[in-house]
Design a protein around this motif. Structure first.
Motif, short mmCIF file in Angstrom:
data_model
loop_
_atom_site.label_atom_id
_atom_site.label_comp_id
_atom_site.label_asym_id
_atom_site.label_seq_id
_atom_site.Cartn_x
_atom_site.Cartn_y
_atom_site.Cartn_z
N SER A 64 0.83 -1.20 0.00
CA SER A 64 0.00 0.00 0.00
C SER A 64 0.87 1.26 0.00
CB SER A 64 -0.92 -0.01 1.23
OG SER A 64 -1.61 1.20 1.34
N ALA A 65 1.86 1.28 0.87
CA ALA A 65 2.73 2.46 0.97
C ALA A 65 3.49 2.70 -0.33
CB ALA A 65 3.72 2.29 2.12
N THR A 66 4.06 1.67 -0.91
CA THR A 66 4.85 1.86 -2.13
C THR A 66 3.97 2.25 -3.31
OG1 THR A 66 4.82 -0.53 -2.56
CG2 THR A 66 6.74 0.35 -1.44
N GLU A 67 2.76 1.70 -3.38
CA GLU A 67 1.86 2.07 -4.47
C GLU A 67 1.42 3.53 -4.34
OE1 GLU A 67 0.72 0.38 -7.33
OE2 GLU A 67 2.47 -0.81 -6.75
N LEU A 68 1.15 3.97 -3.11
CA LEU A 68 0.76 5.37 -2.90
C LEU A 68 1.91 6.31 -3.28
CD1 LEU A 68 -1.18 5.06 0.47
CD2 LEU A 68 -2.15 5.58 -1.78
N ILE A 69 3.12 5.96 -2.87
CA ILE A 69 4.28 6.79 -3.20
C ILE A 69 4.50 6.82 -4.71
CG2 ILE A 69 6.80 6.95 -3.01
CD1 ILE A 69 6.40 5.85 -0.09
N ALA A 70 4.42 5.65 -5.34
CA ALA A 70 4.62 5.56 -6.79
C ALA A 70 3.54 6.35 -7.55
CB ALA A 70 4.61 4.11 -7.24
N ALA A 71 2.35 6.46 -6.95
CA ALA A 71 1.26 7.20 -7.59
C ALA A 71 1.39 8.71 -7.37
CB ALA A 71 -0.08 6.72 -7.05
N GLY A 72 2.41 9.11 -6.61
CA GLY A 72 2.65 10.53 -6.40
C GLY A 72 1.96 11.13 -5.18
N ALA A 79 2.31 8.75 5.27
CA ALA A 79 2.68 8.55 6.67
C ALA A 79 1.43 8.51 7.56
CB ALA A 79 3.61 9.67 7.13
N GLY A 80 0.49 9.39 7.31
CA GLY A 80 -0.74 9.41 8.09
C GLY A 80 -1.53 8.13 7.95
N ARG A 81 -1.60 7.60 6.74
CA ARG A 81 -2.33 6.35 6.51
C ARG A 81 -1.65 5.18 7.21
NH1 ARG A 81 -6.29 6.23 2.52
NH2 ARG A 81 -5.93 4.00 2.28
N LEU A 82 -0.32 5.25 7.31
CA LEU A 82 0.43 4.18 7.97
C LEU A 82 0.48 4.34 9.48
CD1 LEU A 82 3.46 3.95 5.52
CD2 LEU A 82 1.56 2.34 5.70
N GLY A 83 0.07 5.51 9.97
CA GLY A 83 0.13 5.77 11.40
C GLY A 83 1.51 6.21 11.86
N HIS A 84 2.34 6.67 10.92
CA HIS A 84 3.67 7.16 11.28
C HIS A 84 3.57 8.61 11.74
CE1 HIS A 84 5.77 4.18 8.30
NE2 HIS A 84 5.35 3.58 9.40
N ALA A 85 4.17 8.90 12.87
CA ALA A 85 4.20 10.27 13.38
C ALA A 85 5.46 10.96 12.85
CB ALA A 85 4.22 10.26 14.91
N GLY A 86 5.63 12.22 13.16
CA GLY A 86 6.86 12.92 12.82
C GLY A 86 6.87 13.52 11.43
N GLY A 87 5.71 13.70 10.80
CA GLY A 87 5.65 14.38 9.51
C GLY A 87 6.20 13.59 8.35
N GLY A 88 6.40 12.32 8.51
CA GLY A 88 6.84 11.50 7.39
C GLY A 88 8.28 11.02 7.46
N SER A 89 9.00 11.37 8.52
CA SER A 89 10.41 10.96 8.59
C SER A 89 10.55 9.43 8.66
CB SER A 89 11.12 11.63 9.77
OG SER A 89 10.51 11.27 10.99
N THR A 90 9.71 8.76 9.42
CA THR A 90 9.75 7.29 9.50
C THR A 90 9.42 6.70 8.14
OG1 THR A 90 9.11 7.32 11.81
CG2 THR A 90 8.78 5.25 10.64
N THR A 91 8.43 7.25 7.49
CA THR A 91 8.03 6.76 6.17
C THR A 91 9.17 6.93 5.18
OG1 THR A 91 5.78 7.44 6.68
CG2 THR A 91 6.26 6.94 4.38
N LEU A 92 9.82 8.09 5.21
CA LEU A 92 10.95 8.32 4.31
C LEU A 92 12.10 7.35 4.59
CD1 LEU A 92 11.08 12.20 4.04
CD2 LEU A 92 10.74 10.57 2.18
N ARG A 93 12.39 7.12 5.86
CA ARG A 93 13.48 6.18 6.20
C ARG A 93 13.16 4.78 5.69
NH1 ARG A 93 13.44 8.67 11.14
NH2 ARG A 93 12.36 6.91 12.09
N THR A 94 11.90 4.37 5.82
CA THR A 94 11.51 3.01 5.45
C THR A 94 11.40 2.84 3.94
OG1 THR A 94 10.27 2.87 7.51
CG2 THR A 94 9.78 1.22 5.85
N TYR A 95 10.90 3.87 3.26
CA TYR A 95 10.59 3.73 1.83
C TYR A 95 11.43 4.64 0.94
CZ TYR A 95 6.69 1.21 3.78
OH TYR A 95 5.93 0.30 4.48
N THR A 96 12.62 5.02 1.38
CA THR A 96 13.47 5.94 0.63
C THR A 96 13.73 5.46 -0.79
OG1 THR A 96 14.54 6.72 2.63
CG2 THR A 96 15.71 7.10 0.59
#
Length: 127
Positions: A64-72, A79-96
């Protein structure tokens, strides 16, 4: 027919209604009870085994995360959909890697639209 409409129709057959704050997946007709997460994991495991697929439920989260990122979709929304806090830093680290790939595709798409013979823009904007 939507999931909610199917639930409403089933509840009406039993002379009840689905609660406004109902859980999407619930063992109760009115949606009042939460489904045990282990139940979902076990059912998913049995289904993929039956289908001969080697995966686990958590992979759907990554998909789900990679498809959303790939879709722009912007990182804060993902990050919000995944429940990641911090404005997306966790999401960026995981899906860089996926973010970089998406950015490369975006740059290639823009470059492909540039008229032939037009020089590429410099990294700095004039003025």
């Amino acid at each position: 027919m939507s999931h909610r409409e199917r639930c409403d129709a089933r509840a009406a057959e039993l002379d009840t209604t689905v609660r406004r704050d109902a859980f999407v997946f619930s063992p109760a007709i009115d949606g009042a009870a939460q489904l045990n997460p282990d139940t979902v994991t076990q059912r998913y495991g049995r289904m993929v085994k039956r289908l001969g697929i080697s995966t686990h439920l958590h992979c759907l989260r990554h998909y789900s995360a990679t498809e959303l990122i790939a879709a722009g979709v912007d990182i804060r929304t993902v990050a919000g959909r995944l429940g990641h806090a911090g404005g997306g830093s966790t999401t960026l680290r995981t899906y860089t890697a996926f973010v970089l790939e998406s950015e490369q595709r975006a740059a290639a798409a823009l470059a492909a639209r540039r008229p032939r013979g037009t020089p590429a823009l410099s990294r700095r904007c004039p003025g």
